[in-house]
Design an enzyme around this catalytic site. Structure first.
Site, short mmCIF file in Angstrom:
data_model
loop_
_atom_site.label_atom_id
_atom_site.label_comp_id
_atom_site.label_asym_id
_atom_site.label_seq_id
_atom_site.Cartn_x
_atom_site.Cartn_y
_atom_site.Cartn_z
N SER A 164 -66.99 26.08 17.91
CA SER A 164 -67.81 24.86 17.90
C SER A 164 -69.30 25.20 17.81
O SER A 164 -70.04 24.98 18.77
CB SER A 164 -67.51 23.98 19.12
OG SER A 164 -67.39 24.72 20.31
N THR B 82 -59.07 34.08 25.65
CA THR B 82 -58.62 34.83 26.82
C THR B 82 -58.97 34.07 28.10
O THR B 82 -58.14 33.94 29.01
CB THR B 82 -59.26 36.22 26.86
OG1 THR B 82 -58.87 36.94 25.68
CG2 THR B 82 -58.83 37.00 28.09
N GLY C 22 -64.72 36.35 19.20
CA GLY C 22 -64.65 37.61 19.91
C GLY C 22 -65.35 37.60 21.26
O GLY C 22 -65.38 38.62 21.96
N SER C 23 -65.89 36.45 21.67
CA SER C 23 -66.61 36.38 22.94
C SER C 23 -65.66 36.27 24.13
O SER C 23 -66.08 36.43 25.29
CB SER C 23 -67.59 35.21 22.95
OG SER C 23 -66.91 33.96 22.77
N GLY D 265 -68.49 29.59 22.07
CA GLY D 265 -69.11 30.91 21.93
C GLY D 265 -68.69 31.55 20.62
O GLY D 265 -67.85 31.02 19.89
N GLY E 275 -70.01 32.08 5.17
CA GLY E 275 -70.23 31.06 6.18
C GLY E 275 -69.63 31.42 7.53
O GLY E 275 -69.16 30.55 8.25
N LYS F 119 -63.21 33.53 24.42
CA LYS F 119 -62.89 32.12 24.69
C LYS F 119 -61.40 31.90 24.95
O LYS F 119 -61.02 31.29 25.95
CB LYS F 119 -63.34 31.23 23.52
CG LYS F 119 -64.83 31.26 23.22
CD LYS F 119 -65.18 30.35 22.07
CE LYS F 119 -64.47 30.69 20.78
NZ LYS F 119 -64.74 32.06 20.30
#
Length: 207
Positions: free
Chosen positions: A111, A45, A40-41, A37, A160, A43
Site C-alpha cells: 500500500s 510474517t 521484504g520488510s 511497508g 514500477g 509484513k
C-alpha cells in the site's frame, strides 16, 4: 461500476443483529490492523505471527494478505497506479466488513500511496484503524529479497517496483512504527507483542 454506484434504486438493509451483538458474542471489538511497508520488510510474517498470537489468546482474527488477494479478489488488477488504488480500495472495503463482523482484521499490503491508506482509514471510526508501519531500510529489504523481485527490478525486468522506480510514501501519523533497534530487526514475536499490547490497551481485546 460508476452506474451502479450512482443508482437511486439501491437501499441499505438493516439487520437485527448488529456489530455490538457480534462483538459481545466474540468478547472483542472489531478493528483493522493495517500493516504497510516495502516488499521484504516483514509484513506478512508479522501478520501471521500476530494472527497466531491473537488465536492463542482466544481472539478471532483474519489476515488479508496482498499477494493472496491477487489470486482471487484482485486477480484482474495490475500494478499501474490506478490498479494499485483499486486494489487498496477493495481490500479496505473487505477489511471494513470484517471489522463490522467483530473480527480483528489484519491487512498486510505494501500500500505505497498515503492517500489510498487514508481512504481506507476514512471507512472506519479513526480509532478502529491501526496503521502499523514496517519502517525497515531499503537495504535490509533488498538484502532479504525473499521473492527475488528486487533483483528483477534492478535488472529492469520489472517496471514500477516500489522502492526502486516507484515511490513509497511513508505514513505521516501511524499508530505503531516498527524499526530496527541498534541495526537489528526485532523478532516477529516481539513485534507482534507490541501490536497485541496496543490492542489490549485500547480495549479491543474485550467487548
Amino acid at each position: 461500476m460508476a452506474t451502479l454506484g450512482n443508482s437511486a434504486n439501491i437501499f441499505w438493509h438493516e439487520c437485527p443483529v448488529g456489530q455490538a451483538e457480534r462483538q459481545k458474542l466474540l468478547n472483542q471489538k472489531g478493528c483493522v490492523v493495517w500493516i504497510t511497508g516495502l516488499s521484504g520488510s516483514g509484513k506478512s510474517t508479522l501478520a501471521c505471527t500476530l494472527g497466531r498470537e491473537l488465536h492463542s489468546r482466544g481472539h478471532l482474527s483474519y489476515v488479508l494478505d496482498g499477494d493472496n488477494l491477487r489470486h482471487g479478489l484482485n486477480k484482474n488488477l495490475g500494478f499501474a497506479p490506478e490498479d494499485r488504488t483499486e486494489n487498496i480500495r477493495r481490500v479496505g472495503e473487505v477489511a471494513k466488513l470484517f471489522a463490522d463482523a467483530g473480527l480483528i482484521c489484519i491487512a498486510s499490503l505494501i500500500s505505497p500511496y498515503r492517500k489510498d491508506r487514508d481512504s481506507c482509514r476514512a471507512l472506519l471510526p479513526d480509532a478502529n484503524f491501526i496503521e502499523v508501519f514496517m519502517n525497515m531500510p531499503l537495504s535490509l529489504c533488498e538484502g532479504r529479497d525473499p521473492k527475488g523481485l528486487y533483483k528483477l527490478a534492478r535488472a529492469g525486468k520489472i517496471k514500477g517496483f516500489t522502492g526502486i522506480d516507484d515511490p513509497y510514501e511513508a505514513p505521516s501519523n501511524c499508530e505503531i512504527e516498527l524499526r530496527q533497534i541498534n541495526g537489528v530487526c526485532p523478532a516477529p514475536s516481539e513485534m507482534a507483542g507490541k501490536v497485541v499490547s496496543y490492542l489490549d490497551g485500547k480495549g479491543f481485546l474485550q467487548a
